[in-house]
Design an enzyme around this catalytic site. Sequence first.
Site, PDB file in Angstrom:
ATOM      1  N   THR A  60       0.939  -1.174   0.012  1.00 12.71           N
ATOM      2  CA  THR A  60      -0.068   0.055   0.074  1.00 12.71           C
ATOM      3  C   THR A  60       0.940   1.020   0.068  1.00 12.71           C
ATOM      4  O   THR A  60       1.634   1.353   1.083  1.00 12.71           O
ATOM      5  CB  THR A  60      -0.864  -0.181   1.151  1.00 12.71           C
ATOM      6  OG1 THR A  60      -1.433  -1.329   1.167  1.00 12.71           O
ATOM      7  CG2 THR A  60      -1.642   1.149   1.265  1.00 12.71           C
ATOM      8  N   LYS A  92      -7.376   1.892  -3.135  1.00 12.42           N
ATOM      9  CA  LYS A  92      -7.165   1.449  -1.811  1.00 12.42           C
ATOM     10  C   LYS A  92      -7.081   2.423  -0.855  1.00 12.42           C
ATOM     11  O   LYS A  92      -7.939   2.313   0.172  1.00 12.42           O
ATOM     12  CB  LYS A  92      -5.689   0.901  -1.864  1.00 12.42           C
ATOM     13  CG  LYS A  92      -5.160   0.319  -0.569  1.00 12.42           C
ATOM     14  CD  LYS A  92      -5.539  -0.968   0.158  1.00 12.42           C
ATOM     15  CE  LYS A  92      -4.886  -1.195   1.441  1.00 12.42           C
ATOM     16  NZ  LYS A  92      -5.763  -2.410   2.423  1.00 12.42           N
ATOM     17  N   LYS A  95      -1.341   4.963   8.748  1.00  6.65           N
ATOM     18  CA  LYS A  95      -0.635   5.205   7.633  1.00  6.65           C
ATOM     19  C   LYS A  95      -1.411   5.520   6.385  1.00  6.65           C
ATOM     20  O   LYS A  95      -1.207   6.272   5.557  1.00  6.65           O
ATOM     21  CB  LYS A  95       0.082   3.894   7.378  1.00  6.65           C
ATOM     22  CG  LYS A  95       1.142   3.545   6.101  1.00  6.65           C
ATOM     23  CD  LYS A  95       1.592   2.471   5.694  1.00  6.65           C
ATOM     24  CE  LYS A  95       1.727   2.265   4.117  1.00  6.65           C
ATOM     25  NZ  LYS A  95       2.081   0.992   3.674  1.00  6.65           N
TER      26      LYS A  95
END
Length: 295
Positions: A94, A169, A244
């Site tokens: 990611t 995402k 994050k």
Amino acid sequence: MVETIAFIGLGNMGGPMAANLVKAGYPVRGFDLAEPARDAATASGITLCDSAAQTLTGASIVITMLPAGHHVLSVWSDIIKNVDKGTLMIDCSTIDVDSARNCHALANRASCLSLDAPVSGGTAGASAGTLTFMVGGEEDALTRGRAVLESMGRRVVHCGSAGAGQAAKICNNMILGITMAGVCEAFVLGEKLGLSHQALFDVASTSSGQCWAISTNCPVPGPVPTSPANRDYKPGFAAALMLKDMRLSQEAAKSTGATTALGAHATQLYELFDQLGHGGEDFSSIINHMRHQSA
Ligand code: NAD
């Protein structure tokens, strides 16, 4: 002929994903900087290499599963000169959309195919081979990589061109961060109003308040026996990882000029929660912080 796969980054996610490729019959050559990840990889039947460059021998597909954008760009920049033309490069980490697009450009300049293919499903999904892949890149690259992705996951969604997988995402996880904060606030308010957890769950999980944060990852113990709240908030999805991803959403919002006021506020909530030392707990434990603030 079965393609040999180079797999770089064999941590909590990459380790079990690479192990599933071995189970599916692919020869996998792996590398990780960390000793525990290297030991686990050997036990899973992965051929362990001494460097990222060494994994490339005989490999026609390269997969990276690394912490952040700068790790991925650095590894791709290092190895790209040794990668054969026509190799398929896939990054499953990611990372920010700009780094993902820079990786595609590196691959393109080296006459390689490339995909950004971040995942949803966590470590349990990585082990069970039930991940969802959100894919950005050209159709021919996905056609070539689909069987490999399907050996590690259950769903493959083509989201668009270079960087679109990371964009999906980041947007998905911003929804998750906001909805979890909202669900936690509702449970704390319900407690103040004398409402039982089960009653609020029975209503909200079957009506317009329904979302993953309540029906699968319910932040209070009881209504969903498998949710982290029932095991003292052992993750699950750690609050530090949620932070994050929320930060990635805010960087993306800043660089594109999108207004994401709720995303910005939720990011601040997870930042404070992390600073208070709760980054290793499941992100749903932010309810304890909210309860404490309300007291
Ligand atoms: P992790 O820290 O367990 O694994 C990352 C691995 O990369 C580590 O073992 C580290 O030693 C290795 N590494 C770092 N730099 C390297 C280099 N230059 N060469 C070789 N190895 C290197 O993290 P993880 O949980 O496996 O997450 C990996 C990625 O997947 C992250 O981008 C994360 O955001 C994403 N992700 C994680 C989850 C989850 O639930 N853990 C879910 C979805 C997505």
